[in-house]
Design an enzyme around this catalytic site. Structure first.
Site, mmCIF file in Angstrom:
data_model
loop_
_atom_site.group_PDB
_atom_site.id
_atom_site.type_symbol
_atom_site.label_atom_id
_atom_site.label_comp_id
_atom_site.label_asym_id
_atom_site.label_seq_id
_atom_site.Cartn_x
_atom_site.Cartn_y
_atom_site.Cartn_z
ATOM 1 N N GLU A 1 0.747 -1.200 0.007
ATOM 2 C CA GLU A 1 0.374 0.233 0.429
ATOM 3 C C GLU A 1 1.345 1.147 -0.199
ATOM 4 O OE1 GLU A 1 -3.227 -0.290 3.044
ATOM 5 O OE2 GLU A 1 -3.621 2.122 2.273
ATOM 6 N N ASN B 1 -12.616 -1.156 -2.004
ATOM 7 C CA ASN B 1 -11.648 -1.352 -0.211
ATOM 8 C C ASN B 1 -12.629 -0.953 0.634
ATOM 9 O OD1 ASN B 1 -9.178 -2.812 1.318
ATOM 10 N ND2 ASN B 1 -9.577 -0.366 2.043
ATOM 11 N N GLU B 2 -12.944 -1.576 1.955
ATOM 12 C CA GLU B 2 -13.557 -1.415 2.685
ATOM 13 C C GLU B 2 -14.628 -0.502 2.659
ATOM 14 O OE1 GLU B 2 -10.864 -0.847 5.827
ATOM 15 O OE2 GLU B 2 -10.085 -3.057 5.930
ATOM 16 N N TYR C 1 -7.239 -7.863 11.448
ATOM 17 C CA TYR C 1 -6.636 -7.444 12.118
ATOM 18 C C TYR C 1 -6.529 -8.320 13.647
ATOM 19 C CZ TYR C 1 -4.990 -5.158 7.940
ATOM 20 O OH TYR C 1 -4.932 -4.526 7.055
ATOM 21 N N GLU D 1 -6.947 -8.478 4.090
ATOM 22 C CA GLU D 1 -5.523 -8.331 4.605
ATOM 23 C C GLU D 1 -6.285 -8.696 6.073
ATOM 24 O OE1 GLU D 1 -6.432 -4.057 4.791
ATOM 25 O OE2 GLU D 1 -6.722 -3.445 2.794
ATOM 26 N N GLN E 1 1.744 -4.888 5.514
ATOM 27 C CA GLN E 1 1.543 -4.835 4.283
ATOM 28 C C GLN E 1 3.370 -5.674 4.614
ATOM 29 O OE1 GLN E 1 0.384 -2.591 6.395
ATOM 30 N NE2 GLN E 1 -1.197 -1.290 4.886
HETATM 31 O O1 AHR Z 1 -4.156 -1.781 6.899
HETATM 32 C C1 AHR Z 1 -3.612 -0.359 7.139
HETATM 33 C C2 AHR Z 1 -5.779 -0.423 6.809
HETATM 34 O O2 AHR Z 1 -6.746 -1.276 7.552
HETATM 35 C C3 AHR Z 1 -5.803 -0.520 5.255
HETATM 36 O O3 AHR Z 1 -5.276 0.647 4.562
HETATM 37 C C4 AHR Z 1 -7.181 -0.363 5.497
HETATM 38 O O4 AHR Z 1 -8.153 -0.909 4.273
HETATM 39 C C5 AHR Z 1 -7.392 -1.220 6.879
HETATM 40 O O5 AHR Z 1 -8.429 -0.216 7.481
#
Ligand code: AHR
Length: 508
Positions: free
Chosen positions: A25, A172-173, A253, A309, A358
């Site tokens: 990214e 995305n999101e 995450y 992600e 990332q």
């Molecule tokens: O990885 C960081 C961010 O986390 C990304 O840009 C987004 O898609 C997610 O919220």
């Protein structure tokens, strides 16, 4: 003594190599200083791409690289990143530190990078602030071989041939940074935008497939999003919609102390170790529950769940720009990676791609750079161990150890495992031991076969052990010797805080 039971003749699904994918990214030092230093840099590079980074990623056989974001994707206007660099429009990277993005790394540079890495391309389009025309023209620019305005523009910019575009993300999101949409609204937008992501079918794909379109899926356990997006997408065109959606994304995450506090990447105690790993294991529940919803609409599993992600997300390193999300990486992250990749393997009937966030200098990175220096993190070494699973066949396996953790809430299986058989008939067994203190003796029972030859490699260390630029080899892959093969039987002792791969040649 725990027993790992393997049934090599029960093949479940192919572990797509793309499960071992990565995500780049325009965020902090991922692209600039990470992948790309520019042709005039004193750091060794080929067309601006760092040679050390490209070589390191080739060694773990990086299969696919997602780009340009993330939240960045829905603010990115691709035309700003083509043509002579001096003329490229600058923009503010509003999500990530408010820094100026000079667009010197754009479409041509990304495909050059993929070529050097030898990996598939996964471009994420802008649905949040871009137009249908803009998205459509990007795909034309990248993939159209004949004469057309966009293909001609590509040629004017120095690239005669179309590129191979394997995956395209339609936003995305979009439930958050990609436009704060409701599931129904996004799904209708998805239906419209993806219609114009034309598959020109002019490129040679290994498996005959063209561009695979990825629909924005849920945030973590937002099952309502999954249900409502699929319901809206399939409405009025149940039998026809399959060809318009190849994947549904999932983002998850691990924040040890929750989204607000997150927690340090390197300074943590036993409790936080188990909290982190139990949260990593939550991925299993997420995949099961989202897959169950997908099964209702797509019982043949034609649509992949794409975890594009994932990883651990901690508080930034002290003294670094909070908008750059730079974090260190320890043996705890090696366990997060090992546990998660075993989960993906086990669900490879539905999960066909995943992208760790990332790749360089950001969240759970596999590589960190500082000027001309580069180091490989403990997570990198786990990808190195697990690369043998890429495109192998998942076989039935199970282990009978109980759970481990702290308090009722933070539990996970003591040992996680997955087993695959490669084209040469070698079995690859990957195991994680989440215990901080206990080694685990394991008997491996391979139904109908004998272990003829075995070798192992391991990543382990103190829970907070890490690689630094002063000591870059503190955590690395070591040869594993604590195993025995006697009369066709294999047994081993898995040390605490470890991730292991055993490769076993068998005979009848
Ligand atoms: O990885 C960081 C961010 O986390 C990304 O840009 C987004 O898609 C997610 O919220």
């Amino acid at each position: 003594m725990a027993k790992l039971k393997i049934q090599p003749d029960k093949r479940i699904s192919r572990i797509r190599k793309e499960i071992y994918g990565h995500f780049s990214e325009h965020l902090g030092r991922c692209i600039y200083g990470g992948f790309y230093v520019g042709e005039d840099s004193a750091i060794p590079n080929v067309h601006g791409m760092r040679t050390d980074v490209v070589e390191a990623l080739r060694r773990i056989r990086i299969p696919v690289l997602r780009w340009p974001g993330g939240c960045f994707a829905d603010e990115y206007h691709w035309m700003d990143g083509i043509g002579p660099k001096a003329n490229r429009k600058k923009m503010i990277n509003t999500h990530w530190g408010g820094v100026t993005e000079d667009n010197s790394f754009g479409t041509h540079e990304y495909f050059e990078l993929c070529e050097q890495l030898g990996c598939e391309a996964y471009v994420n389009g802008n649905l949040g602030s871009g137009t249908v025309q803009e998205m459509s023209e990007w795909v034309e620019y990248i993939t159209f071989e004949g004469l057309s305005p966009m293909a001609n523009l590509r040629r004017e910019n120095g690239h005669e041939q179309a590129w191979k575009l394997s995956y395209f993300g339609v936003g995305n999101e979009n439930w958050g940074c990609g436009g704060n949409m409701t599931p129904e609204y996004y799904a209708n937008e998805y239906r419209r935008y993806q219609t114009y992501v034309r598959d020109y079918k002019n490129l040679e794909h290994d498996n005959g497939a063209g561009i695979r379109r990825i629909c924005c899926g849920p945030n973590v356990d937002d099952y309502e999003w999954t249900e409502d997006v699929l319901k809206t997408c399939f409405r009025h065109c149940e039998s026809r919609f399959h060809g318009n959606m190849d994947g549904l994304s999932l983002h998850y995450y691990v924040h040890p102390e929750g989204w607000q506090v997150k927690g340090s990447a390197t300074d943590f105690n036993d409790k936080v170790w188990y909290k982190t790993l139990s949260k990593a294991f939550f991925m299993d529940e997420l995949i099961r529950k989202h897959s169950a919803i997908m099964d209702k609409y797509d019982p043949e599993k034609l649509i992949s769940l794409v975890v594009d992600e994932w990883g651990a997300w901690y508080t930034v390193e002290p003294g670094t720009n909070p908008g750059f999300l730079y974090q260190q990486n320890t043996v705890r992250d090696a366990l997060v990676a090992g546990i998660t990749l075993n989960i993906f393997n086990k669900h490879s009937d539905r999960v066909r791609m995943a992208n760790l966030a990332q790749t360089i200098n950001v969240l759970q990175s596999v590589i960190l750079t500082e000027g001309a220096d580069m180091l490989l993190t403990p997570t990198y070494h786990v990808f190195d161990l697990y690369k043998e699973h890429q495109d192998s066949e998942l076989v039935e396996s199970s282990i009978d150890t109980g759970s481990i953790g702290i308090e009722k809430e933070y539990q996970l299986p003591w040992i996680t495992e997955s087993v695959s058989e490669d084209a040469d008939g070698t079995l690859h067994i990957t195991l994680t031991n989440a215990s901080l203190t206990e080694a685990c003796p394991i008997d491996v029972e391979i139904a109908g076969r004998k272990a003829a030859e075995a070798c192992g490699e391991i990543v382990c260390g103190e829970m907070d052990a890490k690689n630094t630029f002063e000591e870059p080899q503190c955590v690395t892959v070591e040869k594993f010797t604590d195993f025995r093969t006697e009369n066709g039987a294999l047994s081993l002792t898995l040390p605490p805080r470890s991730v292991l791969r055993m490769s076993v040649k068998t005979e009848a």
